[in-house]
Motif scaffolding. Structure first.
Motif, short mmCIF file in Angstrom:
data_model
loop_
_atom_site.label_atom_id
_atom_site.label_comp_id
_atom_site.label_asym_id
_atom_site.label_seq_id
_atom_site.Cartn_x
_atom_site.Cartn_y
_atom_site.Cartn_z
N ASN A 279 0.81 -1.23 0.00
CA ASN A 279 0.00 0.00 0.00
C ASN A 279 0.84 1.28 0.00
N LEU A 280 1.88 1.30 -0.81
CA LEU A 280 2.66 2.53 -0.98
C LEU A 280 2.05 3.37 -2.08
N GLY A 281 2.10 4.68 -1.91
CA GLY A 281 1.66 5.61 -2.94
C GLY A 281 2.81 6.49 -3.36
N GLY A 282 3.24 6.38 -4.62
CA GLY A 282 4.40 7.12 -5.10
C GLY A 282 4.04 8.18 -6.11
N GLY A 283 4.39 9.42 -5.84
CA GLY A 283 4.14 10.52 -6.76
C GLY A 283 5.31 10.74 -7.70
N TYR A 284 5.00 10.97 -8.96
CA TYR A 284 6.03 11.17 -9.98
C TYR A 284 5.41 12.09 -11.02
N ASP A 285 6.21 13.03 -11.57
CA ASP A 285 5.62 13.99 -12.51
C ASP A 285 5.10 13.32 -13.77
N ILE A 286 5.61 12.14 -14.11
CA ILE A 286 5.07 11.37 -15.24
C ILE A 286 4.59 10.01 -14.71
N ALA A 303 4.63 -5.39 -7.75
CA ALA A 303 3.91 -4.12 -7.53
C ALA A 303 2.41 -4.36 -7.42
N ARG A 304 1.88 -5.24 -8.24
CA ARG A 304 0.45 -5.54 -8.17
C ARG A 304 0.08 -6.28 -6.89
N SER A 305 0.92 -7.22 -6.48
CA SER A 305 0.62 -7.97 -5.25
C SER A 305 0.70 -7.08 -4.02
N LEU A 306 1.62 -6.12 -4.03
CA LEU A 306 1.76 -5.20 -2.90
C LEU A 306 0.88 -3.96 -3.04
N GLN A 307 0.10 -3.89 -4.10
CA GLN A 307 -0.85 -2.80 -4.34
C GLN A 307 -0.15 -1.44 -4.33
#
Length: 814
Positions: A279-286, A303-307
């Motif tokens: 359940n990490l949320g990562g911000g990136y300009d693209i 990435a899909r398994s860890l959402q």
């Protein structure tokens, strides 16, 4: 033995006599024992005091513009002597040794506290993000972070001249060095290069790109083919960092002889997922494009398994297409709160001051300076302001809710709405509407193709008629050979024209079968009008795309104009480019308005004043519907969109308060646990190893000096009208060895006990307290008393809340 050395002091340099004892193993160790770092390990003749080295270290961290050369020149000016270049080299040698001693000391403190396990710093870098408590509410995103690349911290690659004198083509002239930086903040080049093959596999965006990734392929951050020549003069071309939402730098990766390649964010995401989990949320300009890249990479299944969720920052998000914003913009992401995910930009605005001192540094010194800077910034800037962050965000969220509660009902009444859930349905309708505009309808595509084939067939028929006429003409020539040659040419032209005509005729017939058109190739007038409108629509879309592209470029260039550190020549160059760009925008605007006016029905025209002030480029998407009137949708009016924005902003404000209530209690618990843990560790080491106990005291004071400030700020937060959280410390889940909530069990380092030697021969190790010592103790007592007073205020408020809960008091009574 007594020997004289030249020692650099704060006020200059002088010749002093230092003592070498029989217990000293080397001359260098004897100098360090007396507070002087030698400039040579074997036979030193010049040394620099720790006071001078510490002064430069602290001043340089506060003002990274200050280089070693400038500092040494300043000392020379104070001593009224001429500056010589070898002095800077001597200072650099001593400074490297001093920093290495500090790193070794920090490593011993971490080992003694049992905090030397892999990734310990990363797991405990931000208490508000990662200091989880027992029975706390689960958040949509367990942790929010932002990542981005910055090309300010470049380093020139030193090259030798080739025989022709062309420096750019010569090999590297840098000598190998044995200096290696030991830090877990930096990702190694070998680790990053593991993901280089993923960059090759995911570079192209294929036709299976989902509709919610409509911006994929627009951004060129990850494509450095156009800038490879420019990167040729540099080795490291910048840094790629990951920063938590509070500003703590989590990871750093060097960008090596390239632009912002996909391997850098992939390496960062891989490390964060392995350390922090789900359940990490990562911000990136693209972030929209990177989501596709991540799904197609070797990290996709993990990435899909860890959402893991890829997001787009608020500032950069407004340059994305509207459809992309509906899926990725911070305003519409549930659980994100008021976080804008633009922390990297604020971090870079400060770290850019390092650039001038790093341009010609070695690999080791560059990494050392960057790592030291971010370590100092995390401890003395980010952590010091973390309670201010919580306070201002809480106050902002409460203000949004207060204003929204007064404004939203009025807007809904004007729109004749009774249920707030209509805004969620409007958002889904807008998604469906914009998704329908991503591709032309199949029947229109066939009609356009059929019309084009008709045009080709007509052209080939005319060419065939001309060829037939030329073939049947009688030529008046004087020789038989010339007549034969002309006949062959005419026959060749006629045959090619006939083949072209027959091929176009077959294509038309195939499309007629698909469209079920009965007539051969002459459509009715109504059909011609329909096809003409489709052609006009396509021209309209192309004109709109060109205008939007120029506006995007203009806005990005304007942001560059205001970037700190941009030189005068570069600003002049950008200003000239903007002037040229404005001419192009005017031309594109005139073309667009001309086509928009000729449409049936006429489309909205734009004024120059409106275009140059466009801040939200997604407004262009509302102009793209040429099949129906967009005003027919209830969510397209200005009042409806204002109500929608306010509603979703209020939703995010409530989520922000939910996250802040958790982070506030985490910080209060961390302050209590960390202080108790370190003090008890000091007590365990006082008798066994007083020197190490003193180092733990210094370690505790790095962040402990801000405890009274944080407690005061937490008290201020609890006094805010509408505060719904709790500032009473809780129970942490971090109870492993070395954690703040664990039972202290320091590790006695045997090598320190074996190497311990008395400071002098038979002299008492207990020195009488000086006035400075007494003043320092008094200051420490005052700080402790102030922190205790703030803690009592916190506990008193907690008791008040508990009493209110016991008596069942309502919010109004409270």
């Amino acid at each position: 033995m007594l020997t004289a050395w030249i020692v650099l002091l704060c006020t200059g340099a002088e010749k002093v006599t230092l003592q070498i004892l029989s217990t000293d193993r080397t001359i260098a160790s004897a100098l360090v024992r007396q507070g002087v770092f030698p400039c040579s390990p074997i036979s030193p003749t010049v040394g620099i005091t720790t006071e001078v080295l510490e002064l430069y270290r602290v001043v340089h961290l506060r003002s990274p513009h200050l280089s070693i050369q400038m500092f040494v020149k300043s000392v020379c000016d104070l001593h009224e002597v001429e500056f010589r270049r070898h002095l800077s080299r001597q200072f650099s040698i001593a400074f490297d040794a001093y920093l290495q001693v500090r790193r070794n000391t920090a490593a011993m403190v971490a080992e003694s506290l049992q905090r030397d396990s892999p990734d310990w710093r990363l797991k405990h870098s931000c208490p508000a993000c990662r200091y989880e408590l027992v029975d706390e509410e689960q958040l949509t995103f367990s942790m929010l972070y932002a990542m981005d690349g910055n090309d300010s911290l470049k380093r020139v690659l030193r090259r030798s001249l080739d025989p022709d004198g062309d420096e750019s083509l010569g090999p590297s002239s840098e000598l190998p060095t044995g200096q290696q930086l030991t830090t877990d903040r930096y990702l190694s080049r070998a680790f990053v290069d593991q993901f280089a093959r993923d960059s090759a596999h995911t570079a192209a965006v294929d036709e299976d790109t989902p509709a919610n990734n409509s911006c994929a392929g627009r951004w060129k951050n990850m494509d450095d083919t156009k800038t490879k020549k420019a990167w040729g003069i540099y080795d490291e071309t910048g840094v790629f960092v990951a920063v938590c939402r509070h500003g703590v730098v989590l990871l750093i990766a060097d960008m090596v002889q390239s632009g912002e390649l996909t391997k850098y964010p992939l390496a960062v995401v891989s490390k964060l997922m392995n350390v922090f989990g789900k359940n990490l949320g990562g911000g990136y300009d693209i972030g929209c494009q990177f989501k596709t890249t991540l799904d197609k990479s070797s990290l996709g299944p993990l990435a899909r398994s860890l959402q893991h969720t890829c997001l787009v920052g608020a500032f950069h998000g407004h340059a994305h297409r509207r459809l992309c914003q509906l899926f990725s913009l911070t305003t519409y992401i549930k659980g994100l709160g008021l976080e804008d995910l633009e922390t990297c930009e604020r971090t870079f605005s400060k770290s850019n001051s390092l650039a001038s001192a790093l341009r010609y540094a070695s690999i080791f010194h560059r990494q050392q300076a960057i790592d030291s800077y971010f370590e100092h910034n995390d401890d003395f800037e980010v952590y010091a302001n973390i309670s201010n962050f919580l306070y201002h965000n809480y106050k902002q969220a409460l203000d949004i809710l207060s204003d929204g509660d007064a404004t939203l009902p009025v807007l809904m009444r004007d729109l004749k709405l009774t249920d707030e859930s209509i805004f969620e349905r409007w958002l889904e309708e807008e998604k469906v509407y914009l998704e329908s505009l991503t591709r032309e309808p199949e029947d229109e595509t066939l009609q356009m193709e059929y019309w084009q084939k008709l045009v080709n067939l007509t052209a080939s028929k005319e060419a065939l008629d001309v060829a037939m006429t030329a073939f049947q003409m009688n030529y008046e020539v004087v020789s038989y050979d010339a007549q034969v040659q002309n006949t062959r040419k005419a026959e060749s032209v006629r045959r090619h024209a006939l083949e072209d005509y027959e091929r176009n005729l077959k294509l038309v017939q195939v499309l007629e079968c698909k469209l079920e058109i009965v007539k051969r190739w002459v459509p009715e007038d109504a059909e011609w009008q329909m096809v003409g409108r489709l052609v006009a629509n396509r021209k309209y879309q192309r004109a709109l795309d060109r205008l939007e592209g120029l506006i995007v470029a203009r806005i990005f260039e304007l942001t560059k104009m205001n970037r700190a550190g941009t030189g005068y020549k570069l600003r002049k160059h950008i200003a000239k480019a903007l002037q040229t760009r404005s001419v192009a925008i005017r031309s594109a605007l005139n073309t667009y308005n001309s086509i928009a006016s000729s449409m049936y029905p006429p489309r909205q025209t734009l004024k120059w004043e409106d275009v140059v002030e466009y801040a939200f480029l997604a407004d262009f998407d509302l102009l793209r519907d040429t099949r129906m009137d967009v005003s027919q949708h209830p969510w397209s009016s200005a009042a409806a969109r204002r109500a929608m924005d306010l509603y979703f902003k209020m939703c995010r404000a409530r989520e922000e308060i939910q996250r802040l209530n958790i982070e506030i209690r985490r910080l209060a618990t961390y302050i209590r646990d960390e202080d108790n843990y370190l003090r008890r560790c000091e007590d365990q080491l006082k008798d066994a190893n007083p020197a190490l106990a003193h180092q733990i005291t210094l370690h505790r004071n790095i962040r402990g000096r801000f405890n009274s400030r944080h407690l005061k700020r937490l008290y201020d937060i609890s006094r805010l009208t509408g505060f719904s959280g709790m500032i009473v410390p809780g129970i942490s889940t971090h109870t492993s060895l070395g954690d703040s909530a664990s039972i202290p069990n320091v590790r006695i380092l045997s090598r320190l006990l074996a190497e311990h030697v008395p400071l002098d021969n038979g002299a008492s190790t207990v020195e009488p307290d000086t006035q400075d010592d007494l003043d320092g103790e008094e200051e420490e007592e005052e700080v402790a008393e102030e922190a205790s007073r703030h803690l009592q205020d916190v506990l008193r408020i907690a008791d008040d809340f508990s009493q209110l809960e016991l008596h069942g008091s309502t919010d109004e009574e409270a």
